[in-house]
Scaffold this active site. Structure first.
Site, PDB file in Angstrom:
ATOM      1  N   GLY A 244      31.727  32.740  51.028  1.00 32.78           N
ATOM      2  CA  GLY A 244      31.709  32.201  49.826  1.00 32.78           C
ATOM      3  C   GLY A 244      32.968  32.709  49.096  1.00 32.78           C
ATOM      4  O   GLY A 244      33.072  32.913  47.963  1.00 32.78           O
ATOM      5  N   GLY A 245      34.173  32.947  49.856  1.00 30.51           N
ATOM      6  CA  GLY A 245      35.536  33.342  49.199  1.00 30.51           C
ATOM      7  C   GLY A 245      36.073  31.990  48.606  1.00 30.51           C
ATOM      8  O   GLY A 245      35.541  31.003  48.498  1.00 30.51           O
TER       9      GLY A 245
ATOM     10  N   SER B 262      27.382  36.608  51.392  1.00 29.72           N
ATOM     11  CA  SER B 262      26.726  37.939  51.203  1.00 29.72           C
ATOM     12  C   SER B 262      27.343  38.553  50.125  1.00 29.72           C
ATOM     13  O   SER B 262      28.628  38.837  50.284  1.00 29.72           O
ATOM     14  CB  SER B 262      26.894  38.458  52.509  1.00 29.72           C
ATOM     15  OG  SER B 262      26.477  39.932  52.137  1.00 29.72           O
TER      16      SER B 262
ATOM     17  N   LYS C  17      53.703  28.921  37.398  1.00 28.75           N
ATOM     18  CA  LYS C  17      54.326  29.503  38.601  1.00 28.75           C
ATOM     19  C   LYS C  17      55.632  28.486  38.822  1.00 28.75           C
ATOM     20  O   LYS C  17      55.375  27.464  39.223  1.00 28.75           O
ATOM     21  CB  LYS C  17      53.588  30.232  39.521  1.00 28.75           C
ATOM     22  CG  LYS C  17      54.453  30.572  40.640  1.00 28.75           C
ATOM     23  CD  LYS C  17      53.640  30.854  41.968  1.00 28.75           C
ATOM     24  CE  LYS C  17      54.630  31.225  43.165  1.00 28.75           C
ATOM     25  NZ  LYS C  17      54.010  31.641  44.325  1.00 28.75           N
TER      26      LYS C  17
ATOM     27  N   GLU D 199      55.201  34.130  50.741  1.00 28.63           N
ATOM     28  CA  GLU D 199      55.383  32.710  50.116  1.00 28.63           C
ATOM     29  C   GLU D 199      54.007  31.931  49.565  1.00 28.63           C
ATOM     30  O   GLU D 199      54.030  30.835  49.458  1.00 28.63           O
ATOM     31  CB  GLU D 199      55.837  31.827  51.253  1.00 28.63           C
ATOM     32  CG  GLU D 199      57.601  31.958  51.207  1.00 28.63           C
ATOM     33  CD  GLU D 199      58.259  31.715  50.028  1.00 28.63           C
ATOM     34  OE1 GLU D 199      57.945  30.730  49.149  1.00 28.63           O
ATOM     35  OE2 GLU D 199      59.528  31.996  50.202  1.00 28.63           O
TER      36      GLU D 199
HETATM   37  C1  LIG Z   1      46.946  41.088  50.778  1.00 32.70           C
HETATM   38  C2  LIG Z   1      46.762  39.729  50.609  1.00 32.70           C
HETATM   39  C3  LIG Z   1      47.481  38.881  49.628  1.00 32.70           C
HETATM   40  C4  LIG Z   1      47.153  37.485  49.541  1.00 32.70           C
HETATM   41  N1  LIG Z   1      47.940  36.985  48.569  1.00 32.70           N
HETATM   42  C5  LIG Z   1      47.806  35.448  48.536  1.00 32.70           C
HETATM   43  C6  LIG Z   1      48.495  34.901  47.651  1.00 32.70           C
HETATM   44  O1  LIG Z   1      49.009  35.381  46.560  1.00 32.70           O
HETATM   45  N2  LIG Z   1      48.209  33.355  47.577  1.00 32.70           N
HETATM   46  C7  LIG Z   1      47.681  32.803  48.733  1.00 32.70           C
HETATM   47  O2  LIG Z   1      47.468  31.689  48.630  1.00 32.70           O
HETATM   48  N3  LIG Z   1      46.875  33.671  49.537  1.00 32.70           N
HETATM   49  C8  LIG Z   1      46.870  34.796  49.482  1.00 32.70           C
HETATM   50  N4  LIG Z   1      46.248  35.488  50.407  1.00 32.70           N
HETATM   51  C9  LIG Z   1      44.970  34.985  51.206  1.00 32.70           C
HETATM   52  C10 LIG Z   1      44.093  34.467  50.405  1.00 32.70           C
HETATM   53  O3  LIG Z   1      43.541  35.828  49.873  1.00 32.70           O
HETATM   54  C11 LIG Z   1      42.910  33.804  51.273  1.00 32.70           C
HETATM   55  O4  LIG Z   1      43.609  32.786  51.889  1.00 32.70           O
HETATM   56  C12 LIG Z   1      41.831  33.382  50.450  1.00 32.70           C
HETATM   57  O5  LIG Z   1      41.145  34.289  49.437  1.00 32.70           O
HETATM   58  C13 LIG Z   1      40.688  32.799  51.270  1.00 32.70           C
HETATM   59  O6  LIG Z   1      39.939  33.798  51.977  1.00 32.70           O
HETATM   60  P1  LIG Z   1      38.792  33.631  52.674  1.00 32.70           P
HETATM   61  O7  LIG Z   1      37.825  32.795  51.736  1.00 32.70           O
HETATM   62  O8  LIG Z   1      38.796  32.849  53.846  1.00 32.70           O
HETATM   63  O9  LIG Z   1      37.717  34.917  52.956  1.00 32.70           O
HETATM   64  P2  LIG Z   1      37.243  36.076  51.943  1.00 32.70           P
HETATM   65  O10 LIG Z   1      37.433  36.016  50.763  1.00 32.70           O
HETATM   66  O11 LIG Z   1      37.152  37.385  52.787  1.00 32.70           O
HETATM   67  O12 LIG Z   1      35.673  35.345  52.207  1.00 32.70           O
HETATM   68  C14 LIG Z   1      34.923  35.414  53.274  1.00 32.70           C
HETATM   69  C15 LIG Z   1      33.458  35.247  52.824  1.00 32.70           C
HETATM   70  O13 LIG Z   1      32.540  35.512  54.071  1.00 32.70           O
HETATM   71  C16 LIG Z   1      31.475  36.055  53.641  1.00 32.70           C
HETATM   72  N5  LIG Z   1      31.085  36.912  54.880  1.00 32.70           N
HETATM   73  C17 LIG Z   1      31.528  37.390  55.904  1.00 32.70           C
HETATM   74  N6  LIG Z   1      30.779  38.058  56.729  1.00 32.70           N
HETATM   75  C18 LIG Z   1      29.367  37.506  56.272  1.00 32.70           C
HETATM   76  C19 LIG Z   1      28.200  37.708  56.865  1.00 32.70           C
HETATM   77  N7  LIG Z   1      27.963  38.494  58.055  1.00 32.70           N
HETATM   78  N8  LIG Z   1      27.204  37.168  56.271  1.00 32.70           N
HETATM   79  C20 LIG Z   1      27.290  36.311  55.200  1.00 32.70           C
HETATM   80  N9  LIG Z   1      28.588  36.208  54.569  1.00 32.70           N
HETATM   81  C21 LIG Z   1      29.649  36.847  55.031  1.00 32.70           C
HETATM   82  C22 LIG Z   1      32.078  37.121  52.656  1.00 32.70           C
HETATM   83  O14 LIG Z   1      30.822  37.726  52.034  1.00 32.70           O
HETATM   84  C23 LIG Z   1      32.845  36.175  51.749  1.00 32.70           C
HETATM   85  O15 LIG Z   1      32.103  35.530  50.946  1.00 32.70           O
HETATM   86  C24 LIG Z   1      46.319  37.044  50.390  1.00 32.70           C
HETATM   87  C25 LIG Z   1      45.654  37.733  51.394  1.00 32.70           C
HETATM   88  C26 LIG Z   1      45.825  39.019  51.513  1.00 32.70           C
HETATM   89  C27 LIG Z   1      45.075  39.786  52.598  1.00 32.70           C
END
Ligand SMILES: Cc1cc2nc3c(=O)[nH]c(=O)nc-3n(C[C@H](O)[C@H](O)[C@H](O)COP(=O)(O)OP(=O)(O)OC[C@H]3O[C@@H](n4cnc5c(N)ncnc54)[C@H](O)[C@@H]3O)c2cc1C
Length: 498
Positions: free
Chosen positions: A14-15, A40, A79, A338
């Site tokens: 849920g990110g 979680s 932006k 970027e």
């Molecule tokens: C340093 C950094 C800077 C960034 N800056 C940018 C930016 O400026 N612009 C941009 O477009 N993108 C940026 N990104 C990328 C961006 O942060 C991600 O693409 C975006 O937040 C999506 O993340 P996500 O939802 O895939 O992962 P996450 O935010 O990590 O979410 C993962 C989810 O999975 C859940 N989860 C994991 N394991 C379990 C489990 N066992 N059971 C239940 N739930 C679980 C977690 O609780 C969470 O809800 C950046 C990334 C980094 C590392």
């Protein structure tokens, strides 16, 4: 799955990726799907990802998102591009803006006319012919300058964005389940995922699973064994430290990417705070020194403790495998230079919705999905490498590594044609247009030796007059725009719209 029953979609995570997936699927295919999202709170999200690119506006439009409400809920600012400081050379900077530079002709790009005029004595910068770039420098913003629409993206609060999407998605029928995924049940015969078992004993069954578990890649990697292709030989960064600060100045309408001796630092201005972070490679900088560099280069008072994040640049060799589609960080990550990651989430979602598996026989859809995703990521990879590789910096082992490293043939080809002939073309997925390539190549110090002579078909004085008129028009347009902060206060003040 039959057409008589709803397809059960399970979103794991849920990110930003998870809630964008759940929200967009329920918004555009909701009557056909039964959507559950498992997340979680104990694990939490990556908590960064606050700068975007203009494609986000198209995605929001497709999903019917009200821009003012979204911006107000996420403390968003506008932006117009990214300022790169100390990249091509120390103490030099340039802006990669979202705008078009000048007016192109079908045979030759605008920079060829500008170079012809320069050979006849013109003294202007190419920047003078880009509205968005000039507005960024002046700290001005509006949705349009006269009749000309301005091309823009957003800086947003990542946590607030996921929370806002969650509210919308749940209201539209997405079921949220709190719990930690402990086990993933895979059908021995088909190899498809059948269910997720949670630490609270709950079992969530589904037909299609979307892996949004972030860097963990629990479903696509751990359960289905899809390998992660390492790109650290091209993009060495593997670490970041993020910290939020107060904002010592009104928000600038652009992101700042400030290069250091090893790594680079971002500054992302929101309405009520600034997001900061340093991106570096542990081969060239220790965590302790990175943190010191970051803290020594903040301009506002820290509001949070510095948070360390580790990652591996690269991608899943397949982002759709069996009945599982990886979206977000689980599918791969380059680095944030970027601001392309959220964009990649949205393009993956559009692709998934177009190729949605309404029958059991979807191998060929997955193949298409994977092909398109691979080309897209390789294009972005090349563009990011360009920033590191095309540099005159030789003041540290970090820059020596990047300046002298092997680069993909596709990028070498592009850089060579530009250096020799000034020729540029848009990339295969039309994400970075010619203007982006030109601004970054020239900004990093790659000056073409030769250029298309279309501009020499015109009398030199006539050409210079045309360029002077264009420059004046842009100056006038920028002068009419309100200050960025003033526009935000009217259009989308934090917490006050919707
Ligand atoms: C340093 C950094 C800077 C960034 N800056 C940018 C930016 O400026 N612009 C941009 O477009 N993108 C940026 N990104 C990328 C961006 O942060 C991600 O693409 C975006 O937040 C999506 O993340 P996500 O939802 O895939 O992962 P996450 O935010 O990590 O979410 C993962 C989810 O999975 C859940 N989860 C994991 N394991 C379990 C489990 N066992 N059971 C239940 N739930 C679980 C977690 O609780 C969470 O809800 C950046 C990334 C980094 C590392």
């Amino acid at each position: 799955m039959t057409s008589a029953t709803k397809t059960r979609v399970v979103v794991a995570g849920g990110g930003t990726a998870g809630w964008l997936s759940a929200f967009s699927l329920v918004t555009r295919l909701g009557n056909l799907l039964d959507i559950t999202l498992v997340e979680s709170e104990q694990i939490g999200t990556v908590g960064v990802g606050e700068a975007t690119i203009p494609t986000m506006r198209n995605f929001h439009q497709l999903m019917g998102i009200d821009e003012r409400e979204f911006m107000s809920a996420t403390q968003a600012t506008f932006k117009l591009g990214i300022e790169f400081e100390n990249w091509g050379q120390k103490n030099e900077s340039y802006i990669h803006s979202f705008g078009e530079i000048g007016q192109r002709a079908w045979m030759a790009e605008f920079h060829a006319f500008w170079m012809a005029a320069r050979d006849s004595g013109l003294n202007d910068s190419l920047d003078d012919y880009c509205l968005e770039l000039k507005a960024a420098k002046a700290g001005k913003f509006a949705l349009a300058a006269g009749k000309k629409p301005v091309n823009y993206a957003f800086h947003l609060d990542a946590t607030a964005y996921a929370a806002w999407l969650r509210k919308k998605a749940e209201a539209a029928g997405v079921k949220r389940v709190e719990g930690k995924i402990n086990n993933i049940v895979v059908d021995e015969q088909s190899g498809n995922i059948r269910s997720l078992e949670l630490d609270n004993g709950e079992c969530v069954q589904g037909d299609v699973f979307i892996d949004c578990t972030g860097f963990r890649g629990l479903l696509i990697g751990d359960a289905l064994g899809v390998e992660y292709e390492d790109w650290s030989h091209y993009l060495a960064a593997d670490s970041a430290i993020a910290v939020q600060t107060e904002s010592p100045e009104p928000p600038r309408p652009y992101t700042r990417a400030i290069a250091h001796d090893a790594g680079w630092q971002w500054r992302i201005p929101l309405q009520t705070r600034t997001g900061n972070g340093i991106v570096y490679s542990s081969r060239f900088l220790s965590d302790e020194d990175a943190e010191k560099t970051l803290l020594a280069n903040l301009t506002g008072k820290p509001l949070t403790e510095p948070r360390r994040i580790k990652f591996k640049t690269g991608r899943r060799v397949k982002t759709w495998h069996k009945n599982c589609v990886a979206i977000g960080l689980s599918s791969g990550f380059l680095e944030p230079l970027e601001s392309t990651s959220i964009h990649l989430v949205t393009t993956a979602l559009i692709r998934l919705m177009k190729l949605f598996p309404f029958s059991d026989n979807f191998g060929i859809l997955a193949e298409r999905f994977n092909q398109e995703s691979a080309v897209e990521l390789e294009t972005i990879r090349d563009f990011i490498i360009l920033h590191y590789h095309q540099t005159a910096r030789d003041d540290s082992p970090f820059w020596d590594h990047y300046r002298t490293m092997d680069i993909p043939d596709s990028l070498r080809h592009r850089m060579t044609i530009f250096a020799e002939n000034g020729y540029v073309w848009p990339d295969d997925v039309s994400l970075f247009r010619v203007d982006s390539w030109i601004q970054v190549m020239m900004g990093q110090g790659l000056q073409p030796k030769q250029y298309h002579h279309a501009g020499k078909m015109l009398p030199p004085e006539g050409l210079k007059q045309q360029l002077a008129a264009l420059k004046q028009q842009i100056e006038n347009q920028v002068a009419q725009l309100p200050p960025h902060e003033q526009f935000i206060q009217k259009y989308c003040p934090a917490g006050k719209v919707g």
